[in-house]
Design an enzyme around this catalytic site. Sequence first.
Site, PDB file in Angstrom:
ATOM      1  N   TYR A  65       0.834  -1.236   0.039  1.00  0.00           N
ATOM      2  CA  TYR A  65       0.054  -0.053  -0.166  1.00  0.00           C
ATOM      3  C   TYR A  65       0.897   1.353   0.087  1.00  0.00           C
ATOM      4  CZ  TYR A  65      -5.041  -0.279   0.082  1.00  0.00           C
ATOM      5  OH  TYR A  65      -6.567  -0.554  -0.438  1.00  0.00           O
ATOM      6  N   GLU A  67      -0.547   4.814  -0.518  1.00  0.00           N
ATOM      7  CA  GLU A  67      -1.249   6.055  -0.753  1.00  0.00           C
ATOM      8  C   GLU A  67      -0.300   7.072  -0.230  1.00  0.00           C
ATOM      9  OE1 GLU A  67      -5.165   6.062   1.166  1.00  0.00           O
ATOM     10  OE2 GLU A  67      -5.532   3.995   0.286  1.00  0.00           O
ATOM     11  N   ASP A 242      -7.721  14.562 -23.788  1.00  0.00           N
ATOM     12  CA  ASP A 242      -7.730  12.904 -23.561  1.00  0.00           C
ATOM     13  C   ASP A 242      -7.117  12.395 -24.812  1.00  0.00           C
ATOM     14  OD1 ASP A 242      -8.428  10.573 -23.044  1.00  0.00           O
ATOM     15  OD2 ASP A 242     -10.320  10.647 -22.921  1.00  0.00           O
ATOM     16  N   THR A 271      -4.499   6.859 -21.318  1.00  0.00           N
ATOM     17  CA  THR A 271      -4.197   5.407 -20.848  1.00  0.00           C
ATOM     18  C   THR A 271      -2.739   5.242 -21.435  1.00  0.00           C
ATOM     19  OG1 THR A 271      -5.119   4.587 -23.036  1.00  0.00           O
ATOM     20  CG2 THR A 271      -6.634   4.695 -21.111  1.00  0.00           C
ATOM     21  N   LYS A 274      -3.128   1.579 -25.119  1.00  0.00           N
ATOM     22  CA  LYS A 274      -3.720   1.419 -26.261  1.00  0.00           C
ATOM     23  C   LYS A 274      -2.498   1.672 -27.369  1.00  0.00           C
ATOM     24  CE  LYS A 274      -8.208   2.925 -24.961  1.00  0.00           C
ATOM     25  NZ  LYS A 274      -8.464   3.793 -23.763  1.00  0.00           N
ATOM     26  N   ARG A 280      -2.172  -1.920 -18.712  1.00  0.00           N
ATOM     27  CA  ARG A 280      -3.528  -1.300 -18.685  1.00  0.00           C
ATOM     28  C   ARG A 280      -3.398  -0.465 -17.334  1.00  0.00           C
ATOM     29  NH1 ARG A 280      -7.926  -4.070 -21.298  1.00  0.00           N
ATOM     30  NH2 ARG A 280      -8.883  -2.365 -20.459  1.00  0.00           N
TER      31      ARG A 280
HETATM   32  N1  DSN Z   1     -12.746   1.280 -24.254  1.00  0.00           N
HETATM   33  C1  DSN Z   1     -11.874   2.238 -24.781  1.00  0.00           C
HETATM   34  C2  DSN Z   1     -11.903   2.008 -26.082  1.00  0.00           C
HETATM   35  O1  DSN Z   1     -12.330   0.908 -26.769  1.00  0.00           O
HETATM   36  O2  DSN Z   1     -11.923   3.164 -26.959  1.00  0.00           O
HETATM   37  C3  DSN Z   1     -12.324   3.617 -24.384  1.00  0.00           C
HETATM   38  O3  DSN Z   1     -12.498   3.760 -23.058  1.00  0.00           O
END
Ligand code: DSN
Length: 477
Positions: A65, A67, A242, A271, A274, A280
């Site tokens: 932990y 925090e 974003d 994120t 991607k 993740r």
């Molecule tokens: N789930 C993501 C996507 O597929 O674009 C966005 O949150």
Amino acid sequence: MPTPPTASALYSQILDVVGGVEPRIAEAIRSELTDQRESLKLIASENYASLPVLMAMGTWMSDKYAEGTVGHRFYAGCQNVDTVEAVAAEHARELFGAEYAYVQPHSGIDANLVAYWSILHKRIESPTLDRLGAKTVNDLSESDWEDLRHEFNAQKVMGMSLDAGGHLTHGFRHNISGKMFQQHSYGTHADTGLIDYDALRASAKEFKPLIIVAGYSAYPRRVNFALMREIADEVGATLFVDMAHFAGLVAGKVFTGEENPIPYAHIVASTTHKSLRGPRGGFVLATKEYAESVDKGCPMVLGGPLSHVMAAKALAFAEARTADFQTYAAQVATNAKALAEGLLKRGVNLVSDGTDNHLVLLDVSSFGLTGRQAESALLDSGVVTNRNSVPRDPNGAWYTSGVRIGTPALTSRGFTESDFDVVADLITEVLKNTTPTSTPKGPSKAKYVIADGVADRVKNRAGELLDANPLYPGLEL
Ligand code: DSN
């Protein structure tokens, strides 16, 4: 990314240990590798992380932990988490040329919530603090907060509409962002499919948002962030970008100049998994003036940081700083163009007639199909995509009229333009040979038949491409 020579034996032992506790879980993990190896993974938001990134997550860093922030924790014994978080943040700052990086968010939605909180926090500094007779936010009384809650709820956010390619967290009514704020969306031009900056500017002047959100999940084009910032400044809004979908293209220097959000946004969230090809998770980049409020992400919005994932983020950011990653990112965009051209020349309609990022959005209505029918028929043929609304979609968000297709994952396997021309051919073959079926109540939006032999033929041809570009080559499991 080469597979370490010991990886096969190592993963085999790990799966034996896991299977000793619950064999079904070991089997599901093995089976997931087989599925990912044997299908054309074209979901625009997915990728394949490197084995070092995956390995960093399977460690005891998970058990601590922590925090708080580096050097300022609410638990004892966080020296190793401090190292991990500091190294990850350093790589993130260097990679993106950002003043400040916060690498704790567990997901993209969490990162966006941290950004929203930070913007609100910043915007209540002055003159609101002066009005309330407080020096800092910490001096505000409960009744001050009661007033501010009303002010916050009256605040306005303006993001891209869901059907134009925006994300749920950009003010959609079924997301907390659409409940926290008054929401107004901008869309795309009905003829070109591109963001209509003049309309956006006009409606920002009328709506006067506190926050303009730029970024998307299903828009196949680049955004001019310099222009977005100009509009934000004209109406006194904060520009929040974003970049979850295209962070890899920013990191890999495909998006530069006015297409790079970092110099123009007040705050950026993303994120890591991607196009950036990490674990993740999420992160926030900001100018220094936001550092203090961004650091309050935990506990304001987040639970304790996932130290094992921050370790993996550090590796992914480090990998993205290499020349190899820049080559990869450029190929992602080149492949998307090849895919778009391959589809267009075979008569498939694309939203905005093409792409200049990592995704294409097919409008499958000319085949008489809904997005759901197309998605399912493609899956039956070994092609994994996801259905998606198109602008002004008559079929709504469940059935949709579109299919979103992205190139980041297959590019990680080594696919090039000629491979993507074959992918375009396979997709077109499935769509041309799929027919909606009727129910006693009329035409179905979900049911369909694929002409005999088509799914097997497509699977076989896809198999040849996949065999030529193996996933984790050398990893025998
Ligand atoms: N789930 C993501 C996507 O597929 O674009 C966005 O949150």
